[in-house]
Write an enzyme that holds these catalytic residues in place. Sequence first.
Site, PDB file in Angstrom:
ATOM      1  N   LYS A 157       0.852  -1.179   0.000  1.00 55.67           N
ATOM      2  CA  LYS A 157       0.000   0.000   0.000  1.00 55.67           C
ATOM      3  C   LYS A 157       0.897   1.241   0.000  1.00 55.67           C
ATOM      4  CE  LYS A 157      -4.255  -1.661   0.226  1.00 55.67           C
ATOM      5  NZ  LYS A 157      -5.316  -1.312  -0.751  1.00 55.67           N
ATOM      6  N   LYS A 165     -13.813  -6.776  -8.045  1.00 50.81           N
ATOM      7  CA  LYS A 165     -14.247  -6.995  -6.667  1.00 50.81           C
ATOM      8  C   LYS A 165     -15.761  -7.131  -6.665  1.00 50.81           C
ATOM      9  CE  LYS A 165     -10.537  -4.208  -4.604  1.00 50.81           C
ATOM     10  NZ  LYS A 165     -10.235  -2.967  -3.821  1.00 50.81           N
TER      11      LYS A 165
END
Length: 326
Positions: A149, A245
Site C-alpha cells: 500500500k 471486486k
Amino acid sequence: MLKLTIDEERWPIAGSFTISRGSKTEAHVVTVTLSDGTHTGHGECVPYPRYEETVPQVMAALEAARDKIEEGFSHRDVPALVAPHAAQNALDCALWDLEAKRLGKPVWTLAGLPKPQPAVTAYTLSLDTPEAMGAAAAKASGRPLLKLKLGREGDTDRLRLIRRNAPNSRLIVDANEGWTPENLPAMLVACADVGVELVEQPLPAGHDEALRHIKRAVTVCADESAHGLDSLDAMIGKYDAINIKLDKTGGLTPAIALAEASKARGLKIMVGCMLATSLGMAPAFLLSPMAEFIDLDGPLLLKQDREPGIHFDGSLMYPPPASLWG
C-alpha cells in the site's frame, strides 16, 4: 417463500489497516441469510464509503426490498431489488449458496466455471513509514507475493527498503489514487527498478487520462476506476488490467460477466476484495482460475476469522469448504 435475515458484524483487524485515504481497525460487514425452511444460503458484503455506501444505507436498502426478496427472485432480478452494489453482492451470493445447497452441487458447477484449485494470494503490507514497511516486509519475506500500500511522500524509499528486506517475493503495488500525473512517470520507473509487476490505481478515478500517454514497463491495473460492465470501455487504452471486486460489480453473477468481457478485450484479471471474512472471499475465489493476480487476503489481516473459514497455508489459499459457502 424465503426468509431474509440481515445482520451487521464487526471483525477486529490485527493491528490497523492503512491506505492513502486513511486507517481502519475493523472490518464492518453486512451479511444476508436466505432460508427456504430446509436450506440456507449466506452472503457477505462490505459497504465502502469511497463508493458512497454505508452499512446503514445497505441494510436499509435490503430491508426495503424484504417483501419482494421473500417472494422469491432470480439473479437477474437483483439489480432491480437493491441499489447499492454491496447490497447486491450479499444478496446475489446468498442466492448462489442457497441454490447450491438445494441442488447438492457446488456453485462453480452451477455457474459453468472451472473447478477452483489452491492458489497463491497476495499478502498486503499496510501503508506506514518506509522503515516500518521495510520491517514488515522482512517479517513477510517468506510469502511469495506481497501487495504494498503506497500513495504518500516517501514511496521510493518504501520500495527500496521493501525490496531489500524481501528479495525473493514478487511485488505488486496499490497506490489507492495517491499519485499525480506529475510524479507518475518517476514512480512507475521506481516500481520497475525493484521488479514490481503490477500497479493498482495510481491516479484518482476520473482523473486518469494521463495513463493513455505514459509508456511503462509495469502493468497498470484499474481499481477505483472500474466497477461493472458499463465501465469497461473507459478502461481500454488506459489500463492493462482490471481489479474485479464483487462489492463493486454487485455480486458473483456480474463479476463473471465482467471477467469474461475483460479477457475478450485483452485485459489481465486481478480478483480482489474489501477487508472482510472468509464468507466474503469464498465467491470471489471462484474467479481465481481466470485471474493472473489474486488478492483475497482479507481473513489473514483479521484477529480472528469466522468458523468454518477458508484454509490458508501461508499464502496458499484453498477452495472454500461447502460448510462455509457454495
